[in-house]
Design a protein around this motif. Structure first.
Motif, short mmCIF file in Angstrom:
data_model
loop_
_atom_site.label_atom_id
_atom_site.label_comp_id
_atom_site.label_asym_id
_atom_site.label_seq_id
_atom_site.Cartn_x
_atom_site.Cartn_y
_atom_site.Cartn_z
N ASP A 121 -4.70 7.78 -10.88
CA ASP A 121 -5.29 7.01 -9.64
C ASP A 121 -4.03 6.05 -8.74
O ASP A 121 -4.21 6.21 -7.72
CB ASP A 121 -6.49 6.22 -10.13
N LEU A 122 -3.69 5.52 -9.54
CA LEU A 122 -2.68 4.53 -9.04
C LEU A 122 -1.50 5.04 -8.29
O LEU A 122 -0.96 4.82 -7.29
CB LEU A 122 -2.07 3.38 -9.96
N MET A 123 -0.94 6.28 -9.13
CA MET A 123 0.16 7.15 -8.43
C MET A 123 -0.42 7.61 -7.09
O MET A 123 0.25 7.69 -6.18
CB MET A 123 0.72 8.13 -9.41
N GLN A 124 -1.65 7.98 -7.02
CA GLN A 124 -2.12 8.48 -5.73
C GLN A 124 -2.27 7.43 -4.67
O GLN A 124 -1.78 7.72 -3.65
CB GLN A 124 -3.52 9.06 -5.96
N GLU A 125 -2.67 6.25 -4.81
CA GLU A 125 -2.81 5.26 -4.02
C GLU A 125 -1.41 4.87 -3.43
O GLU A 125 -0.98 4.74 -2.61
CB GLU A 125 -3.44 4.00 -4.67
N MET A 126 -0.32 4.88 -4.55
CA MET A 126 0.97 4.38 -4.11
C MET A 126 1.69 5.53 -3.15
O MET A 126 2.31 5.14 -2.44
CB MET A 126 1.84 4.33 -5.41
N ASP A 127 1.44 6.82 -3.37
CA ASP A 127 1.79 7.93 -2.77
C ASP A 127 1.24 7.51 -1.20
O ASP A 127 1.79 7.69 -0.29
CB ASP A 127 1.37 9.15 -3.11
N GLU A 128 0.01 7.11 -0.89
CA GLU A 128 -0.66 6.82 0.37
C GLU A 128 -0.11 5.75 1.01
O GLU A 128 0.32 5.83 2.12
CB GLU A 128 -2.29 6.78 -0.03
#
Length: 317
Positions: A121-128
């Motif tokens: 989940d955090l990888m996805q938010e960092m990507d965003e």
């Protein structure tokens, strides 16, 4: 570099930091401040804190050793244990012996924790976040095993130390220095043969590290660490975890770090007992990550040295 260009870089820096704050405000993630000067510090033997010397009053000869923090992690986890919810912090951090093209002993980082997130989940938010503030392409994601298979043709979880040494020899790595274990050889292969190739066009997340490299991450039932790192244009930008919440396991890892420090003549530092107390009280299930803002801005501006995006680097401080 001309002062005109430096000023332009600093204006862009200010905008990027403002955009980061807007990103988290839109997600209702609270900005916090925690002490940069603390009685305890990180035990990780690969990171050295900068000590400071404090007197309770100026006339006293009694001096207490305290530490400039290498990151705000421990204090932020104490806030999480008190139920504050998802938080972030943009602050200065300090590390001994870090000076060079991509390093300054005083640097700026953002660290954030998302309650209810795991590391994916955090990888996805960092990507965003990266797409929003520096307009990157969507990131790629590779497991640690996939990365080694792709670039070196070996399985890092199964290869023997002998096979890792043979791989280093094949890739013409100087083997003059003695390395103590498999993780040291894996790190050497990573830094020399893989990192420079990561993320030439888009950021790359590497996840599912060996349990022996868990740091402050949970270890899953398949003996892999719930940890990730982020690379862009061959440079490491971030390190994140599905956070360890077991106080006994955390103390065990601290003790192992201190034993390694003692055996290798490194400074033995005090364990942060306040963090352990917070973990005993209860850390909510969460994921956290630290991102180097100076490096992020350097890459966003296509600069080759971190000094180009700092008001004054260490040599001019």
């Amino acid at each position: 570099m001309s002062q005109e260009l430096k000023n332009k870089n600093l204006r862009t820096r200010a905008k990027i930091i403002a955009d980061i704050r807007a990103f988290f405000a839109a997600r209702d993630v609270i900005e916090v401040e925690t002490p940069l000067l603390s009685h305890g510090t990180i035990t990780d033997p690969h990171i050295q804190a900068i000590p400071a010397f404090f007197k309770q009053d100026l006339s006293s000869e009694q001096i207490t050793t305290v530490y400039l923090q290498t990151s705000p992690e421990y204090a932020m986890k104490r806030l999480l244990s008190e139920g504050i919810g998802s938080i972030y912090q943009i602050c200065k951090a300090f590390r001994q012996g870090e000076k060079g093209k991509y390093h300054n002993p005083e640097f700026t980082m953002i660290e954030w924790y998302r309650v209810g997130f795991d590391h994916h989940d955090l990888m996805q938010e960092m990507d965003e976040l990266l797409q929003a503030v520096i307009k990157t392409k969507p990131a790629l994601k590779l497991s640690y095993a996939e990365m080694f298979e792709k670039y070196l043709g070996i399985n890092p979880h199964k290869a023997s130390e002998k096979e890792l040494i043979q791989c280093a020899q094949k890739n013409k790595i100087d083997l003059a220095s003695h390395l103590s274990d498999r993780d040291a050889w894996l790190s050497l292969l990573m830094s020399h043969c893989i990192e420079p190739k990561l993320g030439p066009e888009e950021p790359v997340f590497i996840y599912d590290f060996p349990a022996s490299q868990a740091a402050l991450a949970k270890i899953r039932s398949d003996k892999l660490a719930s940890r990730f790192e982020l690379y862009y244009k061959g440079i490491e930008l971030a390190n994140g975890f599905h956070e360890l919440s077991d106080a006994k396991e955390q103390r065990k890892r601290f003790d192992a770090d201190l034993a390694y420090r003692f055996e290798n003549n490194l400074p033995v530092v005090p364990v942060d007992e306040r963090l352990l107390t917070a973990l005993e009280k209860g850390l909510p299930d969460c994921a956290g990550v630290a991102l180097g803002i100076d490096r992020l801005i350097m890459l966003a501006l296509s600069q080759e040295k971190i000094q180009a995006v700092l008001s004054f680097d260490f040599a001019n401080a």
